[in-house]
Design a protein around this motif. Sequence first.
Motif, short mmCIF file in Angstrom:
data_model
loop_
_atom_site.label_atom_id
_atom_site.label_comp_id
_atom_site.label_asym_id
_atom_site.label_seq_id
_atom_site.Cartn_x
_atom_site.Cartn_y
_atom_site.Cartn_z
N PHE B 53 2.51 12.42 -22.85
CA PHE B 53 3.42 12.40 -21.70
C PHE B 53 3.00 11.31 -20.70
N PHE B 54 1.67 11.13 -20.60
CA PHE B 54 1.15 10.12 -19.66
C PHE B 54 1.13 8.72 -20.27
N THR B 55 1.10 8.65 -21.60
CA THR B 55 0.89 7.34 -22.21
C THR B 55 2.15 6.70 -22.77
N THR B 56 3.24 7.46 -22.88
CA THR B 56 4.47 6.82 -23.35
C THR B 56 5.45 6.66 -22.20
N SER B 57 6.31 5.66 -22.35
CA SER B 57 7.28 5.41 -21.29
C SER B 57 8.58 6.14 -21.58
N PRO B 58 9.39 6.37 -20.56
CA PRO B 58 10.68 7.01 -20.79
C PRO B 58 11.53 6.12 -21.71
N ARG B 59 12.33 6.75 -22.56
CA ARG B 59 13.13 5.95 -23.48
C ARG B 59 14.54 5.72 -22.97
N GLY B 60 14.84 6.33 -21.85
CA GLY B 60 16.17 6.15 -21.29
C GLY B 60 17.18 7.03 -22.00
N GLY B 61 18.43 6.92 -21.60
CA GLY B 61 19.48 7.70 -22.23
C GLY B 61 19.55 9.12 -21.70
N VAL B 226 17.42 2.92 -3.05
CA VAL B 226 18.33 1.82 -2.72
C VAL B 226 17.64 0.46 -2.65
N THR B 227 16.33 0.41 -2.96
CA THR B 227 15.66 -0.90 -2.91
C THR B 227 14.95 -1.25 -4.22
N LEU B 228 14.52 -0.22 -4.95
CA LEU B 228 13.72 -0.49 -6.14
C LEU B 228 14.58 -0.50 -7.40
N GLY B 229 15.81 0.00 -7.28
CA GLY B 229 16.64 0.13 -8.48
C GLY B 229 16.16 1.34 -9.24
N GLY B 230 16.29 1.33 -10.55
CA GLY B 230 15.90 2.53 -11.29
C GLY B 230 15.47 2.24 -12.70
N SER B 231 15.12 1.01 -12.99
CA SER B 231 14.75 0.67 -14.36
C SER B 231 13.56 1.50 -14.83
N TYR B 232 13.67 2.03 -16.05
CA TYR B 232 12.55 2.83 -16.56
C TYR B 232 11.55 1.97 -17.29
N ARG B 233 11.78 0.67 -17.32
CA ARG B 233 10.82 -0.21 -18.00
C ARG B 233 9.64 -0.49 -17.10
N THR B 234 8.50 -0.83 -17.70
CA THR B 234 7.31 -1.17 -16.93
C THR B 234 7.56 -2.49 -16.20
N PRO B 235 7.35 -2.52 -14.88
CA PRO B 235 7.58 -3.75 -14.14
C PRO B 235 6.62 -4.86 -14.59
N ALA B 253 16.42 14.81 -13.44
CA ALA B 253 17.12 16.04 -13.08
C ALA B 253 18.63 15.82 -13.02
N MET B 254 19.07 14.66 -12.53
CA MET B 254 20.48 14.45 -12.29
C MET B 254 21.21 13.79 -13.47
N GLU B 255 20.48 12.99 -14.26
CA GLU B 255 21.19 12.18 -15.24
C GLU B 255 20.79 12.45 -16.68
N THR B 256 19.88 13.37 -16.87
CA THR B 256 19.50 13.70 -18.25
C THR B 256 19.52 15.22 -18.43
N ARG B 257 19.25 15.62 -19.68
CA ARG B 257 19.18 17.06 -19.95
C ARG B 257 17.75 17.56 -19.87
N ALA B 258 16.78 16.62 -19.55
CA ALA B 258 15.37 16.99 -19.64
C ALA B 258 14.86 17.55 -18.32
N PHE B 259 15.41 18.70 -17.93
CA PHE B 259 15.02 19.29 -16.66
C PHE B 259 13.53 19.66 -16.65
N GLU B 260 13.05 20.12 -17.83
CA GLU B 260 11.63 20.51 -17.90
C GLU B 260 10.73 19.30 -17.63
N LYS B 261 11.17 18.13 -18.09
CA LYS B 261 10.37 16.91 -17.87
C LYS B 261 10.37 16.52 -16.39
#
Lengths: 257, 293
Positions: B53-61, B226-235, B253-261
């Motif tokens: 959970f700590f070592t992988t990045s979000p995959r989006g979607g 409103v300033t950082l955007g929302g990209s899930y990629r590593t900057p 919480a708002m845009e995915t089904r992964a509420f537990e995450k």
Amino acid sequence: MADTVPRLRTAGYNLYYGSFRALRDITIDIPENSITAIIGPSGCGKSTFLRSFNRMNELIPGVTVTGKVLLDGEDIFRADVVALRRKVGMVFQRPNPFPKSIFDNVSYGPRIHGTRDRGVLASIVERSLRDAALWDEVKDDQQKSALALSGGQQQRLCIARALAVEPEVILMDEPASALDPVATMRIEELMQSLKQRYTIVIVTHNMQQAARVSDFTAFMMTDGFRAGNLVEFGATKQIFTTPADSRTEDYISGRFG
Amino acid sequence: MKPSRNGRVTARKAWQGCAFALFWLSGIAAMAVMLAVVGYVVVRGAPELSLSFFTTSPRGGLSGDGGIASTIVATAYLVVMTMAFAAPLGIGAGIYLVEYAGNSRNRIATTFLKLSRFGSETLAGVPSIIFGLFGYALFVTAMHFGFSLLSASLAGACLILPVVVRTAEEALKAVPEGYREASLSLGATRWETIRKVVLPSALPGLTTGIILGVGRILSETAVFYVTLGGSYRTPTSVLSSGRTMALHVYYLAMETRAFEKAMATGAVLVILIIIVNLAINAVSRRLSAGSRS
């Protein structure tokens, strides 16, 4: 007094807090290698007057002065204030060592004045601590925090810190008023040994102390306008036995103040 | 006469008992609410927590797959960059207010002093989205920094500056005047006095201000939305968009089904903030211990 040279001299010196005149027309010659005590009731401007000699009053907003203050014949208000304070050291009422080690406290002055060599600093620190009669108590633990020392030791450390920049004059603002009698006695003994090489001016509210330690005594009092002025100045023995002014006599005999 | 006096004492004791019971209850309730929030987040998030959970990045979607690695990196970058702007500026302003303007009789200086004090107090109460809009208008669009770490850290710096200035001011004011007098009386200049005596003594307080700022950046969401955007990629640069952990909670919480995450990320954030607060306590305890001895 004819056989001694005045190290510090004020002439027609006035100090104002805004429009309030706190010191009026003070003229005094302070001889070198002696202890001069400034006594007087609370609020008479003793400390303000003492702080004139190293221009510490300039830290207070709205202070203006007129008249002259001379160190070795030179106008201190024309001198560079950093150079002046190097020549005119000060010990404060409450011991105020920095929250640093004993070594760093004493070497602070020499360091800011450009001494970097550790060996030179160490010898300055040792000499200053010896002169302040503190060496034997702290020599094995100079890295200890200065705040761990007792009040009396802290005050002697502050004296050592002032000595480390090799001043000519040491101003002491009630240096023993926060100390117990034994620590007070040690400071007084120390002053006696220091006056061989330094000119000391001490403000004290303790008349016994003034009588014990000083060679000359200046008695200050407020006048009708609440400005401090110099009532009488002379050899301590004369001031305490045959004062010329009746107000001096009233004060030292405990009739007021 | 005697029984009535005794009766009054009994009644007073009863009132005292009631009052104590009420205080006790409100104390328990306040604790319970706090524990419930933290406990709920941790308990619901815990099953998701694992090394990956700590070592992988979000995959989006929509699925919300993946961990939080890139958001940790983005958060760290943002904290460092924001503090790089806010700490020197805030501490510098504190030094000016306490060491220079404080004992000045200059009209302009004292007016500026009052204004900036009033300003910092007012700004501390302004909703953070206002800072976000300001940052969006100025840094994102007018200055063309886009949705980026740079825009976000500048906006974040504006947000926490009042806090850093105030704590720096308090820390500097707490330095005994005797230290300054002693240093000046030895022939030190004002600047030498500040650098060698005042700042070292104020260090624990200044550190507290910085840690408070870090905590605020960790928990802030609206400004960065409103300033950082929302990209899930590593900057990859200061102009990269990104997603802080707090923002990631929102997106999950708002845009995915992964509420537990979202809960799991929240749990990590809560634990981080607890650590930050413990650090503040430790530093300020050292501060008060130092001034006592």
